[in-house]
Motif scaffolding. Structure first.
Motif, PDB file in Angstrom:
ATOM      1  N   PHE A 176     -30.976 -14.703 -39.707  1.00 39.66           N
ATOM      2  CA  PHE A 176     -31.408 -13.338 -39.425  1.00 39.66           C
ATOM      3  C   PHE A 176     -30.724 -12.817 -38.159  1.00 39.66           C
ATOM      4  N   GLY A 177     -30.708 -13.653 -37.123  1.00 39.71           N
ATOM      5  CA  GLY A 177     -30.005 -13.267 -35.901  1.00 39.71           C
ATOM      6  C   GLY A 177     -28.510 -13.147 -36.123  1.00 39.71           C
ATOM      7  N   VAL A 182     -23.479  -9.769 -36.760  1.00 42.03           N
ATOM      8  CA  VAL A 182     -22.410  -9.250 -37.622  1.00 42.03           C
ATOM      9  C   VAL A 182     -22.508  -7.738 -37.747  1.00 42.03           C
ATOM     10  N   TRP A 183     -23.722  -7.245 -37.957  1.00 43.18           N
ATOM     11  CA  TRP A 183     -23.882  -5.793 -38.077  1.00 43.18           C
ATOM     12  C   TRP A 183     -23.558  -5.094 -36.758  1.00 43.18           C
ATOM     13  N   TRP A 215     -36.993 -14.718 -31.400  1.00 48.25           N
ATOM     14  CA  TRP A 215     -35.821 -15.358 -30.805  1.00 48.25           C
ATOM     15  C   TRP A 215     -34.507 -15.012 -31.510  1.00 48.25           C
ATOM     16  N   PRO A 216     -34.456 -14.822 -32.845  1.00 51.48           N
ATOM     17  CA  PRO A 216     -33.169 -14.419 -33.431  1.00 51.48           C
ATOM     18  C   PRO A 216     -32.712 -13.043 -32.945  1.00 51.48           C
ATOM     19  N   ILE A 217     -33.676 -12.129 -32.779  1.00 55.18           N
ATOM     20  CA  ILE A 217     -33.330 -10.794 -32.288  1.00 55.18           C
ATOM     21  C   ILE A 217     -32.866 -10.880 -30.841  1.00 55.18           C
ATOM     22  N   ALA A 220     -29.356 -12.220 -30.678  1.00 54.52           N
ATOM     23  CA  ALA A 220     -28.406 -11.204 -31.148  1.00 54.52           C
ATOM     24  C   ALA A 220     -28.153 -10.164 -30.066  1.00 54.52           C
ATOM     25  N   VAL A 221     -29.208  -9.739 -29.393  1.00 54.60           N
ATOM     26  CA  VAL A 221     -29.053  -8.745 -28.318  1.00 54.60           C
ATOM     27  C   VAL A 221     -28.183  -9.308 -27.196  1.00 54.60           C
ATOM     28  N   LEU A 222     -28.381 -10.582 -26.851  1.00 51.26           N
ATOM     29  CA  LEU A 222     -27.588 -11.193 -25.791  1.00 51.26           C
ATOM     30  C   LEU A 222     -26.122 -11.314 -26.165  1.00 51.26           C
ATOM     31  N   VAL A 223     -25.854 -11.635 -27.433  1.00 51.63           N
ATOM     32  CA  VAL A 223     -24.465 -11.750 -27.887  1.00 51.63           C
ATOM     33  C   VAL A 223     -23.776 -10.388 -27.891  1.00 51.63           C
ATOM     34  N   LEU A 224     -24.500  -9.354 -28.294  1.00 44.54           N
ATOM     35  CA  LEU A 224     -23.907  -8.014 -28.418  1.00 44.54           C
ATOM     36  C   LEU A 224     -23.860  -7.255 -27.104  1.00 44.54           C
TER      37      LEU A 224
END
Length: 608
Positions: A176-177, A182-183, A215-217, A220-224
């Motif tokens: 999910f993350g 990717v999006w 945690w997946p969200i 994802a926020v940290l990566v983006l």
């Protein structure tokens, strides 16, 4: 809809056997060979040049662009990931040919991701069929020869599909993350990936697994954050300038404010573009209603027509092969319709006697209905948006661009594969007089010889046509036709690079001479809107460093031998004539210093 499917425990796909790996390797190798062949065949327009130039500025530390490419209706895309994506080949060389090879490599990788994703949902057979149809698709390869940001989307489409399947069908919460990452990267390439997010929301992630947590969200926020953070920081500092640009300004050729971005009438080219992405279409003229009645005929820029004309002139055996491919590929249209109908039955759960066995087509039957919804949203939703998108032009409405359908790849091949699978099962039922098979049989037995032979013929014949098309484009020098100017060919980017190299390294053209001594017959003037040759000049190392040419030396670029050389023969001394593909460059000495030829604007306003 309840009762249409029976939930079953998750069935993890087994390891691929030797046959599967062999078939996948053959498909990917042929698909990669086609995508990487003739890298000089392609179209570099002013927008692609703008993005390449910005990426070079970031590589050399000359600027940091917090936002991406300009959008048709104002503003710019979020973040700077597009420039990072362009950077690997540009760090080696500023040549756009390296970018074309890079796109071919990523497109080949997308084929592998596609199979890995679909074998987990619909089985190995469907995975191989979809990958084969995509690998050999002529229109898919041609669209990747536009060095525009949508050319990168197919890989992100395949990754988004893979992570949706891993999350929803196999219950892997980390996926999910990964999907959100990717999006978040893809939306920085092109805004059309909004459909990824709509597909995710249709699966109601907030109700799927309450143990999933945040945690997946968060990850994802940290990566983006490094990509999107600078964009939003600039937005806050400028009072949301990008949002204001989208709301108030107009950009691009359409000149349509975002509040009027949709039309009440369907674009007349939408259905023809749909057909073009479902089957090989050798008759690519687009017909528009004329301003005073009648029709206006415009060649489509993928240029299969030019290749067919060449085949007719040469009278080779490739001509009947191309015509046969055109005829055979018609089967993909009813297969697509059958697959979409089956997914619709599965989605609504009626009639139940069909919905139940259809749900068992998936490796994880409990997820079949969810992905029927995803596929319908992905395909039907984007088509309706494109069909009613307001695109105005002169003297006719603009065609729905084929590149906008890049968001479909590879999803629109899934209904074709399912339609072929159902057809094979139907033939098997008629042959044995048995009921519709539902599980327990090996995939190759279920698909049968008919399905395998059909896919093999479609794959090999279309890949052969694609290679021959690229080869013909390389020989004739015609990459595409310009839809904005009837019948006007566009030169291959490889030919433009070669001509720029000759002018700079052999004829002494530099930046000052480009601005002051270079004229054209209109081929690369501003009236062409999208076509320029200045980035190709910029890609030459000596362009900005070598001394000015001798006084009186001038240059003229024209459309081959049929172009216009406006200087009187007694007023010039021809020094060199260089022909490359469609293009001709004349280097000459002006004998009459009083002779003045109006110089058309040739600089790309985005990069100078």
């Amino acid at each position: 809809m309840a009762g249409a499917e029976v939930a079953t425990p998750i069935e993890r796909p087994g390891r691929p056997d030797a046959l599967e790996l062999t078939l996948l390797a053959a498909i990917v190798l042929i698909g990669a060979a086609v995508r990487l062949s003739h890298p000089g065949v392609g179209f570099l327009n002013m927008y692609a040049a703008r993005d390449l130039f910005r990426a070079l500025e970031m590589i050399h530390g000359e600027a940091f662009h917090t936002s991406g490419a300009e959008m048709l209706y104002g503003g710019r895309t979020l973040g700077w990931f597009l420039y990072a994506l362009l950077s690997p080949p540009l760090m080696i060389s500023p040549s756009p040919l390296g970018v074309q090879i890079w796109i071919g490599i990523l497109s080949s990788l997308a084929l592998v991701v596609c199979h890995v994703a679909l074998r987990r949902l619909f089985g190995v057979g469907v995975g191989l069929i979809v990958t084969a149809l995509w690998a050999g698709s002529p229109i898919a390869v041609m669209m990747a020869r536009h060095l525009w940001n949508p050319a990168f989307l197919p890989l992100f489409n395949a990754l988004a599909l893979l992570f949706l399947i891993l999350w929803r069908a196999e219950g892997r919460r980390w996926a999910f993350g990964a999907f959100l990452v990717v999006w978040g990267l893809a939306i920085q390439i092109h805004f059309s990936v909004w459909v990824h997010l709509i597909a995710l929301l249709a699966l109601r992630p907030w109700r799927r697994d309450r143990r999933q947590g945040w945690w997946p969200i968060l990850i994802a926020v940290l990566v983006l954050a490094p990509f999107l953070g600078p964009h939003f920081a600039r937005e806050i500092a400028t009072g949301w300038d990008n949002v204001r640009s989208i709301r108030e300004q107009t950009t691009g050729f359409a000149q349509v404010p975002i509040r009027n971005m949709f039309s009440a009438e369907i674009n007349p080219t939408a259905l023809s573009q749909l057909r073009r992405h479902l089957k090989v279409d050798l008759d690519e003229t687009i017909h528009f209603p004329g301003p005073e009645g009648g029709e206006i005929e415009v060649p489509h820029y993928t240029n299969f027509i030019s290749c067919m004309d060449t085949l007719r002139d040469e009278n080779t055996i490739a001509l009947p092969l191309a015509l046969a491919v055109d005829m055979i590929s018609w089967i993909m249209v009813p297969l697509f319709a059958l697959g979409m109908a089956a997914l619709a039955v599965l989605l609504v759960g009626w009639p139940r006697r069909l919905a139940r066995p259809l749900g068992e087509m998936a490796v994880v039957p409990g997820a079949a209905r969810d992905f029927a919804l995803v596929i319908w949203i992905w395909l039907a939703g984007t088509f309706l948006i494109l069909a009613f998108l307001k695109l105005e032009g002169f003297p006719y409405r603009r065609a729905v661009p084929s590149r906008y359908f890049q968001i479909w790849y590879p999803v629109h091949f899934i209904p074709m594969a399912l339609g072929l699978r159902l057809t094979a099962q139907g033939l098997s039922r008629l042959w044995r007089g048995a009921s519709l098979p539902s599980g327990g049989l090996h995939w190759c037995h279920r698909l049968g010889v008919v399905a395998g032979a059909t896919v093999a013929v479609l794959f090999v014949s279309q890949a052969a046509l694609t290679w021959h098309t690229l080869h013909t484009k390389a020989r004739t020098g015609i990459a595409f036709y310009h839809t904005g100017r009837r019948g006007e060919p566009i030169a291959n980017v490889g030919d433009k690079m070669r001509l720029a190299e000759i002018l700079v390294t052999e004829r002494g053209l530099n930046l000052t001479a480009f601005r002051e001594r270079l004229t054209t017959d209109g081929l690369y003037a501003s009236e062409w809107h999208e076509e320029y040759i200045d980035y190709e000049m910029r890609a030459q190392p000596l362009f900005t460093t070598q001394p000015d040419p001798l006084p009186g030396i001038r240059y003229h670029i024209m459309e081959g031998a049929d172009g216009c050389f406006p200087y009187p023969s007694d007023a010039v001394e021809i020094l060199h004539v260089d022909d490359v593909g469609l293009l001709r460059a004349v280097t000459f000495r002006l004998l009459d210093p009083t002779l003045v030829i109006p110089r058309q604007i040739m600089e790309n306003g985005y990069i100078w």
